[in-house]
Each structure stands twice: as structure tokens, then as C-alpha cells.
Design a protein around this motif. Structure first.
Motif, short mmCIF file in Angstrom:
data_model
loop_
_atom_site.label_atom_id
_atom_site.label_comp_id
_atom_site.label_asym_id
_atom_site.label_seq_id
_atom_site.Cartn_x
_atom_site.Cartn_y
_atom_site.Cartn_z
N TRP A 105 36.27 24.90 56.58
CA TRP A 105 36.00 26.33 56.70
C TRP A 105 34.57 26.59 57.18
O TRP A 105 34.33 27.56 57.91
CB TRP A 105 36.25 27.02 55.36
CG TRP A 105 37.70 27.26 55.08
CD1 TRP A 105 38.46 26.73 54.09
CD2 TRP A 105 38.59 28.10 55.84
NE1 TRP A 105 39.76 27.17 54.17
CE2 TRP A 105 39.87 28.01 55.23
CE3 TRP A 105 38.43 28.91 56.97
CZ2 TRP A 105 40.97 28.71 55.71
CZ3 TRP A 105 39.54 29.60 57.46
CH2 TRP A 105 40.78 29.50 56.82
N GLU A 106 33.62 25.75 56.77
CA GLU A 106 32.26 25.92 57.25
C GLU A 106 32.20 25.74 58.76
O GLU A 106 31.53 26.49 59.47
CB GLU A 106 31.33 24.91 56.56
CG GLU A 106 30.97 25.27 55.13
CD GLU A 106 30.17 26.56 55.05
OE1 GLU A 106 29.21 26.72 55.81
OE2 GLU A 106 30.55 27.43 54.24
N ARG A 107 32.92 24.72 59.28
CA ARG A 107 32.96 24.52 60.74
C ARG A 107 33.59 25.73 61.42
O ARG A 107 33.10 26.19 62.47
CB ARG A 107 33.76 23.26 61.09
CG ARG A 107 33.08 21.96 60.72
CD ARG A 107 33.69 20.78 61.47
NE ARG A 107 35.13 20.67 61.24
CZ ARG A 107 35.67 19.97 60.26
NH1 ARG A 107 34.90 19.32 59.41
NH2 ARG A 107 36.98 19.90 60.12
N PHE A 108 34.67 26.25 60.84
CA PHE A 108 35.34 27.40 61.43
C PHE A 108 34.40 28.61 61.47
O PHE A 108 34.25 29.27 62.50
CB PHE A 108 36.59 27.73 60.62
CG PHE A 108 37.27 29.02 61.01
CD1 PHE A 108 38.17 29.05 62.04
CD2 PHE A 108 36.99 30.21 60.34
CE1 PHE A 108 38.78 30.23 62.42
CE2 PHE A 108 37.59 31.39 60.71
CZ PHE A 108 38.49 31.41 61.75
N LEU A 109 33.75 28.91 60.35
CA LEU A 109 32.89 30.09 60.27
C LEU A 109 31.67 29.93 61.16
O LEU A 109 31.24 30.89 61.81
CB LEU A 109 32.48 30.32 58.82
CG LEU A 109 33.62 30.75 57.87
CD1 LEU A 109 33.18 30.64 56.42
CD2 LEU A 109 34.05 32.19 58.17
N ASP A 110 31.09 28.73 61.20
CA ASP A 110 29.92 28.51 62.06
C ASP A 110 30.27 28.72 63.53
O ASP A 110 29.53 29.36 64.28
CB ASP A 110 29.37 27.09 61.85
CG ASP A 110 28.66 26.93 60.52
OD1 ASP A 110 28.33 27.95 59.90
OD2 ASP A 110 28.44 25.77 60.10
N ALA A 133 40.65 23.94 67.99
CA ALA A 133 40.32 22.56 68.33
C ALA A 133 39.26 21.99 67.40
O ALA A 133 39.29 20.80 67.06
CB ALA A 133 39.84 22.49 69.78
N ILE A 134 38.30 22.80 66.99
CA ILE A 134 37.21 22.32 66.17
C ILE A 134 37.65 22.12 64.72
O ILE A 134 37.26 21.16 64.06
CB ILE A 134 36.01 23.29 66.26
CG1 ILE A 134 35.33 23.15 67.62
CG2 ILE A 134 35.01 23.05 65.14
CD1 ILE A 134 34.25 24.12 67.88
N THR A 135 38.48 23.02 64.21
CA THR A 135 38.80 22.98 62.78
C THR A 135 40.18 22.41 62.48
O THR A 135 40.46 22.08 61.32
CB THR A 135 38.72 24.40 62.20
OG1 THR A 135 39.62 25.27 62.92
CG2 THR A 135 37.31 24.94 62.32
N GLY A 136 41.08 22.29 63.47
CA GLY A 136 42.41 21.78 63.19
C GLY A 136 43.21 22.69 62.28
O GLY A 136 43.86 22.24 61.34
N LEU A 137 43.17 24.00 62.55
CA LEU A 137 43.88 24.95 61.70
C LEU A 137 45.39 24.76 61.78
O LEU A 137 46.09 24.86 60.78
CB LEU A 137 43.52 26.38 62.11
CG LEU A 137 42.16 26.91 61.64
CD1 LEU A 137 41.82 28.18 62.38
CD2 LEU A 137 42.16 27.15 60.14
N LEU A 138 45.89 24.50 62.97
CA LEU A 138 47.33 24.38 63.13
C LEU A 138 47.81 23.03 62.62
O LEU A 138 47.09 22.04 62.69
CB LEU A 138 47.70 24.55 64.61
CG LEU A 138 47.60 26.00 65.10
CD1 LEU A 138 47.58 26.04 66.60
CD2 LEU A 138 48.75 26.83 64.55
N ARG A 184 42.39 30.75 52.95
CA ARG A 184 41.46 31.87 52.88
C ARG A 184 42.18 33.18 53.24
O ARG A 184 42.93 33.23 54.22
CB ARG A 184 40.28 31.67 53.83
CG ARG A 184 39.39 30.47 53.48
CD ARG A 184 38.53 30.72 52.26
NE ARG A 184 37.72 29.57 51.89
CZ ARG A 184 36.46 29.37 52.30
NH1 ARG A 184 35.88 30.26 53.09
NH2 ARG A 184 35.79 28.30 51.89
N GLY A 185 41.92 34.23 52.46
CA GLY A 185 42.51 35.53 52.72
C GLY A 185 41.77 36.28 53.81
O GLY A 185 40.61 35.98 54.14
#
Length: 422
Positions: A105-110, A133-138, A184-185
Motif C-alpha cells: 500500500w505504501e508503494r501504491f500511495l507513493d 504494475a508497481i503494486t500488483g493489485l490484480l 483498503r476502503g
């Protein structure tokens, strides 16, 4: 007087990490695909890539298309619904997936706050390829774990497949459903994005660049007949490479992720050349450069976006995705030197190579068979590079399928110890 919980007139407490959606109405997707967005279809691909029975998938898709899936409830790591089958009583069905850790999540938010266009895209219910691509959400194949109260032990059963297909339509409408699945909501994320964006804007305002040197226009005209005034000194080089533009998806245009990757690479190379006078990529062959690009990309070919990247790079150079994945492992092990060790056997001179086998035997390791610059057992291998380092490799016993593992070392015992994790 205190109002009892649940009494008439009490304000219900909002739960940002639990959302329920009414039954999704059947509809046709463009091009015959079940979902309409790239992330919705990536969700479907994660299901289909691990399904053991295509017939069950087809029945599940038909169930979803006919509206057999009741209201869907989404909480972190779980999607639950009742699905109607051939019996009168519906089955309780769920899809489980792991949530994203704090580091992810820190990578995503940054990344989201580093580029204003990413925040704008999220507010428009769009998911930029670069964020995924950076966070691998999918989910990658195998990330979705189905469970159902029906007696069918298929993986997945048709009811779980129907739920997964309908969940893709929820993702089409609102990608924040995907973020909720990952832990995360929506309100929580928006509040944190707002806070970080405000902090970043304040920092950029404080660290504003000094004004550009100028030459007064009157002085230029007054001196035009006498002499040419010197030009102002060149601007200082920026601290970091610039950010490329955002490339929206277009069915008739190249892959936006590939464009973003290449633009980012061009910006980094230009910045390095501007500040050092040297282009570190210029001497690489097309294959080495493709391996470098893939190695720098998070995901290691596991997410939908990196699978596409590996496939396209390998196809362009007449290699297979497995060839590229092995080369990426070698590059991450030792850069261009590690790739050379993977692909170029050579005959080392007498000296370090000859002393390696006695040193390994003295350290109670099994006997290794020599061949050119390699020492091998049934499942372990050490390769001496031209840089004087030993590189560790592993393979399944009895197979010549060697993969780079561990960190290189000048000492063969040290390289093998790192490989085995001792």
C-alpha cells in the motif's frame, strides 16, 4: 437519555471495509468479452488461467449471464454471494484472495501521489496501468481461491465461476471495489491520498526552483551595435528524471503500459547522459536491453501486465517467455555479467577453478563434476564468471533445467552456502 444501539432514529455506523451490491443485471460486453475494462478482464483471466475444467467455466459464465448470482458482499480478502443452481436452495459461494500488505500500500500511495494524473484517473474510476504494475493489485493465476457449499469439488465449481464473472462487472463499475478486496476502503484511501497530495504540494512549493537568469531587453538593444552580450549560464540539471505523459488505453494504439515503460526509460537515460555524459544502455545488445527492461519491471512476469510484457519482449527477439524469465533471474543475480554466465560457457585458465573442488570437499559439500567453467551435482551447480565470481544455479534432480539462485561470491563455498541458505 442515550439512544440504544439499533433503536429507531439512531444513525447507522458506516463501515468503509464492507460493501454490499444488489444483484448485477445481465448485459453484453463489447467484443464478446465478459468485462468491459482492462482490469475487469484481468480479473477474469486470473480465474480462467487456473481453472481445471473449461466446461465448468462455461456453465459459470452462463449462470452469471442469466442473473443467477444474488447480491454480492465484498470485504478485505473476500467476495461472498448466494448463487442459484439446479436446486431450489441457493449455494453460499465465496472467492478469497490475499490482502495487500502495508509495504504494498505504501508503494501504491507513493506512486499515486507522485503523479497528479494518477489521482485524477482514480477519481474518474480508472486504474492507470503503471499503478497496477508497481503494486500488483490484480490477482495472478492461483491468487483467487474459490469455495462453495455445493457438492461439486471442481476448481472452481460453476457457482464460484459465476460469482467471479459477476465480480468482474463490479470492478468495471468501480475499481475501488478491487482496492477493498485487497484490504483498503474507498474513504480510507481517498483521505490518505488527499493528505499525501497536500504534503507533496507544500514540499514542492517550499523547494521551488530559483528564478532563471535573464538579460534585460534594454541592454540588448543598447549594446546591439557594440558587442554581443554573453548568454546566461545553462540551467542546472534536474535532481531526477522527468515524468512521462499518461497514455490512455486505445484499442487502435500500442499498449499504454509499454509506452509508459519506454517513455520512463528514455527519461532516465536522458537524465543520466545529461548529468554524467554517459549512456549506460548504449553498449547493450537488443537482447540484453530487453532483459534489463524486464528485470527492472516489478512482478517478475506473474501479474497480467508483466506477463504481457514478457510475452511481447520475447516474441520481438524470437525467444520464449521462459527464456526471458531465466535471463531476468540471471540479470538480477549479476547484471550483464550474470547474463553472460547464463549464456556463455567458457574454458577458465588454471587457478581458481582448479582450487574450487578441493575447497568444496573440505567444506563437506558433495563431489561436483567439472565441465568447462561449471561444477555440477544432480541439482546444484556453480559457474565461474569471467569477472572471477562464482554464480549459483539450481535444477530439479535429473533435469538440465538450471536457474540462477543466490548471490555471486569470489569464494565457491560462500556462493554455495548462500544458494542453500545455510
Amino acid at each position: 437519555m442515550t439512544t440504544p444501539r439499533g433503536a429507531r432514529g439512531a444513525v447507522p455506523r458506516h463501515d468503509d471495509r464492507r460493501r454490499s451490491f444488489p444483484q448485477v443485471a445481465p448485459r453484453d460486453a463489447p467484443d464478446g468479452r465478459f468485462a468491459a475494462t482492462w482490469w475487469g478482464n484481468a480479473w477474469v483471466e486470473a480465474l480462467e488461467d487456473t481453472a481445471l475444467d473449461p466446461a465448468r467455466l462455461a456453465r459459470g459464465k452462463a449462470y452469471a449471464g442469466r442473473g443467477h448470482v444474488d447480491a454480492i458482499t465484498v470485504t478485505p480478502g473476500r467476495v461472498v454471494a448466494y448463487v442459484h443452481g439446479s436446486r431450489p436452495r441457493p449455494y453460499r459461494t465465496e472467492i478469497r484472495m490475499r490482502t495487500l500488505g502495508d509495504e504494498g500500500w505504501e508503494r501504491f500511495l507513493d506512486e499515486a501521489t507522485a503523479r497528479p494524473e494518477h489521482i485524477a484517473a482514480l477519481l474518474d474510476k480508472d486504474v492507470p496501468h503503471a499503478l497496477e504494475a508497481i503494486t500488483g493489485l490484480l490477482p495472478a493465476p492461483g491468487d483467487l481461491v474459490p469455495d462453495c457449499s455445493c457438492p461439486d469439488d471442481g476448481y472452481p465449481c460453476k457457482h464460484a465461476a459465476a460469482l467471479c464473472y459477476q465480480a468482474a462487472r463490479l470492478l468495471d463499475e468501480d475499481p475501488f471495489v478491487l482496492f477493498l478486496m485487497r484490504g483498503r476502503g474507498e474513504q480510507e484511501l481517498l483521505a490518505e491520498l488527499t493528505r499525501r497530495n497536500a504534503a507533496l504540494s507544500a514540499a514542492e512549493t517550499t523547494a521551488a526552483a530559483p528564478p532563471m537568469p535573464t538579460v534585460p531587453a534594454r541592454a540588448v538593444f543598447d549594446a546591439a551595435e557594440r558587442a554581443v552580450l554573453p548568454l546566461p549560464p545553462p540551467l542546472p540539471a534536474p535532481d531526477r528524471p522527468g515524468r512521462p505523459a499518461v497514455f490512455p488505453p486505445d484499442p487502435d494504439a500500442p499498449d499504454p503500459l509499454a509506452l509508459d515503460l519506454l517513455a520512463s526509460e528514455a527519461a532516465v537515460r536522458a537524465h543520466a547522459f545529461l548529468t554524467t555524459g554517459h549512456d549506460p544502455v548504449a553498449a547493450l545488445t537488443p537482447w540484453q536491453d530487453a532483459v534489463r527492461l524486464a528485470a527492472a519491471h516489478p512482478g517478475s512476469g506473474l501479474t497480467a501486465s508483466t506477463r504481457a510484457l514478457y510475452r511481447d519482449l520475447a516474441y520481438a527477439l524470437d525467444r520464449t517467455p521462459t527464456d526471458l524469465a531465466r535471463a531476468v533471474a540471471a540479470w538480477r543475480q549479476g547484471g550483464a555479467a550474470g547474463l553472460a554466465v547464463l549464456e556463455e560457457p567458457w574454458d577458465p585458465p588454471a587457478g581458481p577453478f582448479d582450487r574450487a573442488r578441493p575447497a568444496l570437499i573440505a567444506a563437506d559439500f558433495p563431489a561436483f563434476r567439472p565441465w568447462r567453467n561449471r561444477l555440477s551435482t544432480e541439482s546444484l551447480q556453480l559457474r565461474l564468471g569471467r569477472d572471477g565470481l562464482w554464480y549459483g544455479y539450481e535444477s530439479d534432480a535429473g533435469r538440465e533445467d538450471w536457474w540462477p539462485r543466490g548471490a555471486p561470491d569470489h569464494d565457491p563455498v560462500g556462493a554455495l552456502t548462500d544458494l542453500l541458505g545455510r
